[in-house]
Design a protein around this motif. Structure first.
Motif, PDB file in Angstrom:
ATOM      1  N   LYS A  31       0.917  -1.069   0.171  1.00 19.45           N
ATOM      2  CA  LYS A  31       0.112  -0.068   0.089  1.00 19.45           C
ATOM      3  C   LYS A  31       1.019   1.334   0.127  1.00 19.45           C
ATOM      4  O   LYS A  31       0.602   2.390  -0.698  1.00 19.45           O
ATOM      5  CB  LYS A  31      -1.111  -0.117   1.173  1.00 19.45           C
ATOM      6  CG  LYS A  31      -1.855   0.981   1.294  1.00 19.45           C
ATOM      7  CD  LYS A  31      -2.815   0.765   2.543  1.00 19.45           C
ATOM      8  CE  LYS A  31      -3.880   1.940   2.577  1.00 19.45           C
ATOM      9  NZ  LYS A  31      -4.585   2.006   3.917  1.00 19.45           N
ATOM     10  N   TRP A  32       2.105   1.125   0.719  1.00 21.86           N
ATOM     11  CA  TRP A  32       3.035   2.263   0.639  1.00 21.86           C
ATOM     12  C   TRP A  32       3.538   2.397  -0.532  1.00 21.86           C
ATOM     13  O   TRP A  32       3.822   3.771  -1.093  1.00 21.86           O
ATOM     14  CB  TRP A  32       4.063   1.892   2.015  1.00 21.86           C
ATOM     15  CG  TRP A  32       5.406   2.738   1.649  1.00 21.86           C
ATOM     16  CD1 TRP A  32       5.615   4.208   1.905  1.00 21.86           C
ATOM     17  CD2 TRP A  32       6.591   2.426   1.549  1.00 21.86           C
ATOM     18  NE1 TRP A  32       6.719   4.459   1.782  1.00 21.86           N
ATOM     19  CE2 TRP A  32       7.639   3.342   1.487  1.00 21.86           C
ATOM     20  CE3 TRP A  32       7.078   0.882   1.457  1.00 21.86           C
ATOM     21  CZ2 TRP A  32       8.991   3.115   1.264  1.00 21.86           C
ATOM     22  CZ3 TRP A  32       8.578   0.705   1.174  1.00 21.86           C
ATOM     23  CH2 TRP A  32       9.264   1.856   1.450  1.00 21.86           C
ATOM     24  N   VAL A  33       3.825   1.510  -1.181  1.00 18.98           N
ATOM     25  CA  VAL A  33       4.402   1.324  -2.814  1.00 18.98           C
ATOM     26  C   VAL A  33       3.448   2.102  -3.734  1.00 18.98           C
ATOM     27  O   VAL A  33       3.464   3.279  -4.186  1.00 18.98           O
ATOM     28  CB  VAL A  33       4.817   0.357  -3.080  1.00 18.98           C
ATOM     29  CG1 VAL A  33       5.228   0.494  -4.686  1.00 18.98           C
ATOM     30  CG2 VAL A  33       5.956  -0.357  -2.479  1.00 18.98           C
ATOM     31  N   ALA A  34       2.035   1.784  -3.397  1.00 19.98           N
ATOM     32  CA  ALA A  34       1.089   2.388  -4.258  1.00 19.98           C
ATOM     33  C   ALA A  34       0.679   3.736  -3.885  1.00 19.98           C
ATOM     34  O   ALA A  34      -0.114   4.175  -4.785  1.00 19.98           O
ATOM     35  CB  ALA A  34      -0.414   1.323  -4.289  1.00 19.98           C
ATOM     36  N   SER A  35       0.974   4.080  -2.916  1.00 19.73           N
ATOM     37  CA  SER A  35       0.885   5.658  -2.464  1.00 19.73           C
ATOM     38  C   SER A  35       1.610   6.805  -3.004  1.00 19.73           C
ATOM     39  O   SER A  35       1.477   7.828  -2.472  1.00 19.73           O
ATOM     40  CB  SER A  35       0.663   5.697  -0.961  1.00 19.73           C
ATOM     41  OG  SER A  35       1.780   5.869  -0.400  1.00 19.73           O
ATOM     42  N   TRP A  36       2.294   6.446  -3.882  1.00 25.60           N
ATOM     43  CA  TRP A  36       3.119   7.306  -4.705  1.00 25.60           C
ATOM     44  C   TRP A  36       2.396   8.510  -4.935  1.00 25.60           C
ATOM     45  O   TRP A  36       1.325   8.359  -5.665  1.00 25.60           O
ATOM     46  CB  TRP A  36       3.749   6.477  -5.821  1.00 25.60           C
ATOM     47  CG  TRP A  36       4.661   7.680  -6.802  1.00 25.60           C
ATOM     48  CD1 TRP A  36       4.464   7.984  -7.813  1.00 25.60           C
ATOM     49  CD2 TRP A  36       5.928   8.242  -6.340  1.00 25.60           C
ATOM     50  NE1 TRP A  36       5.258   8.880  -8.681  1.00 25.60           N
ATOM     51  CE2 TRP A  36       6.022   8.873  -7.732  1.00 25.60           C
ATOM     52  CE3 TRP A  36       6.811   8.252  -5.353  1.00 25.60           C
ATOM     53  CZ2 TRP A  36       7.247  10.064  -7.503  1.00 25.60           C
ATOM     54  CZ3 TRP A  36       7.827   9.076  -5.348  1.00 25.60           C
ATOM     55  CH2 TRP A  36       8.194  10.022  -6.779  1.00 25.60           C
TER      56      TRP A  36
END
Length: 553
Positions: free
Chosen positions: A466-471
């Motif tokens: 989710k952290w990656v996708a929150s770029w």
């Protein structure tokens, strides 16, 4: 006597003219303003403020990026006296939208206003904690005391956000957009169903936010929305503000053409690069450029490093080129520079990030041209699509909430044992939705087949993806980090404290103009061992949502 008469006539004549001039013939009476005229300002400002957080200070906090110039707030949590005036400006315009919607008995505009009120107040309380809420928008005309509104407890604000979003959903159930000018609805073009999905998806965000404090409320709310099916399910339904490529969009790209020094300050963070490289993430080249000049180890060198660069191995007479030359004249050239690993240590990978909170980030990795706002040919900067609108296609948008985020919310809820379907299915859907967003869907199967990415049934893995996708939407990852402790972030030597900060300090305007009201909010903050010399109003103090927990530290 004649002089006095002339003066009297002159002054009365001036008074009459002044009375006439003080009436603006082009002004719009707030009691008559068309809601369609208010929407664009509210929607654009909210999206811009949110993305500004996502590419600036919070992107640094969650270690998506670091900066090599003017980096105090971005790299090192220098969040003293952070003003929330921009957010409250949005809320004042939005309050007028709501009042006009009520006067016109228009349920669609009421629902839009309640949704945006919740989105804005959500960001305020996420970042500061307690804040003026119940009496925040009453104004002097209500009572003189309304100029100095009390700070509501964070719990009251979250409860209010959820109640307003539930009310918005109910309004959308019975409304239509017959009176809406589609072009003025910058998110959804006046589509009621899209607004309902947006409101429900924000409800999912805030139910999950309070899940450690009010698990039964969160569980019931998330399960009900999942059962309804009325939430953002695919990237075509994301709540976004399109990128237009004009000067007003500098908040999303920092175009090199508009401000080259500012663009060149944004560099990848090594924490994020390690994640992306370690999982062969196909989004890596979409977001970051490889180093312009890659270090090449050569133990035969009799010096620590060559003072020139090479093109396909051929020595050149310069140690670097201007950034524009690398981008425009030599975009596909293979530049290298040799170093002796026995004499000096450099990162010789194709993608290199700045470690967090470095003492002198502008000199990192042997930069031959250090300086604030200059390129570092040995560190990855933003990908070339961020330099011009023409090369960006449809992927550069301000995303307020996405299908990827919603999928990861359900994945976490399922891992908690809530009745929302399979955690594994939602986890993979979150990844797939993000890859679709960044036009890398074709690489989905290969990506999830890797052992590092294959579902392992843990909250940590869900939050990390989710952290990656929150770029570019780092505000959500920042909230997740505070709530779960993931990803496991570590600070660097320039950080005032050995832990990632948790909140913004209140602004000087509050201390100077609302000192009595702020006192209660300060008393409700929890000092931690890292609060330091700031007292309770410290970046490392805990607001209500995170008190009584050892998470994230």
């Amino acid at each position: 006597m004649m002089i006095a008469l002339v003066c009297w006539v002159g002054f009365t004549g001036c008074d009459d003219k002044l009375d006439e001039m003080n009436i603006n013939p082009y002004g719009i009476d707030p009691t008559e303003v068309n809601p369609n005229l208010l929407m664009p300002t509210i929607l654009a400002s909210a999206a811009q403020n949110y993305t500004n957080l996502g590419v600036n200070d919070l992107a640094g906090a969650v270690q998506h990026t670091q900066k090599n110039g003017w980096y105090g707030g971005h790299n090192n949590y220098s969040w003293e006296s952070m003003s929330w005036n921009g957010w409250y400006d949005i809320l004042r315009n939005n309050d007028l939208l709501y009042k006009r919607a009520v006067e016109l008995e228009n349920e669609f505009f009421q629902g839009v206003s309640l949704t945006m009120k919740s989105f804005v107040f959500g960001n305020i309380t996420d970042l500061w904690g307690d804040a003026p809420y119940t009496n925040a928008l009453m104004g002097f005309e209500t009572s003189p005391e309304s100029q100095f509104p009390a700070f509501d407890n964070q719990e009251v604000i979250y409860d209010g956000i959820i109640a307003d979003l539930e009310n918005a959903v109910a309004l959308f159930n019975s409304s239509n957009s017959d009176l809406v000018v589609p072009a003025n609805d910058l998110y959804f073009g006046g589509d009621v169903g899209s607004w309902k999905r947006f409101a429900n998806s924000l409800l999912l965000r805030y139910y999950l936010r309070i899940s450690s404090k009010k698990p039964e409320v969160a569980k019931a709310g998330i399960e009900a929305i999942y059962s309804s099916g009325e939430y953002i399910q695919n990237p075509s339904q994301d709540a976004v503000l399109d990128y237009t490529g004009g000067a007003s969009d500098i908040w999303i790209t920092r175009h090199i053409a508009l401000n080259p020094d500012d663009f060149q300050r944004y560099q990848a963070c090594q924490t994020f690069i390690d994640q992306l490289v370690g999982t062969n993430d196909p989004r890596l080249p979409v977001w970051f450029a490889p180093v312009r000049v890659q270090w090449e180890a050569d133990e035969s060198l009799d010096v620590a490093a060559e003072d020139f660069i090479r093109n396909d191995g051929e020595a050149l007479g310069v140690v670097t080129y201007p950034f524009d030359d690398f981008v425009e004249l030599y975009p596909n050239e293979n530049f290298t520079r040799k170093y002796n690993p026995n004499l000096v240590s450099y990162n010789d990978a194709a993608y290199v990030g700045l470690p967090p909170s470095l003492m002198i980030p502008e000199s990192y990795n042997g930069n031959p041209s250090p300086g604030q706002g200059t390129q570092n040919q040995h560190v990855s900067q933003l990908a070339d699509i961020y330099q011009s609108a023409g090369s960006a296609g449809d992927i550069l948008k301000s995303r307020l909430i996405s299908a990827a985020e919603v999928s990861f919310i359900f994945a976490e809820a399922a891992l908690k044992g809530w009745n929302v379907g399979s955690a594994e299915d939602h986890y993979y859907m979150g990844i797939q939705n993000s890859l679709i967003t960044w036009e890398k869907e074709a690489e989905y199967e290969a990506f999830i087949a890797q052992p590092e990415v294959a579902f392992n049934n843990t909250i940590q893995q869900v939050i990390e993806q989710k952290w990656v996708a929150s770029w570019t939407a780092a505000a959500e990852s920042f909230a997740d980090y505070k709530r779960t402790g993931y990803p496991m972030l570590e600070t660097g030597p320039q950080s005032p404290q050995p832990r990632v900060a948790l909140r913004f300090q209140y602004g000087n305007d509050e201390y100077n103009n609302n000192a009595e009201s702020i006192t209660g909010a300060l008393d409700r903050l929890e000092l931690t061992e890292y609060s330091g010399g700031f007292g309770k109003d410290s970046q490392w103090s805990k607001s209500w949502l995170y008190q009584g927990s050892s998470i994230p530290w």
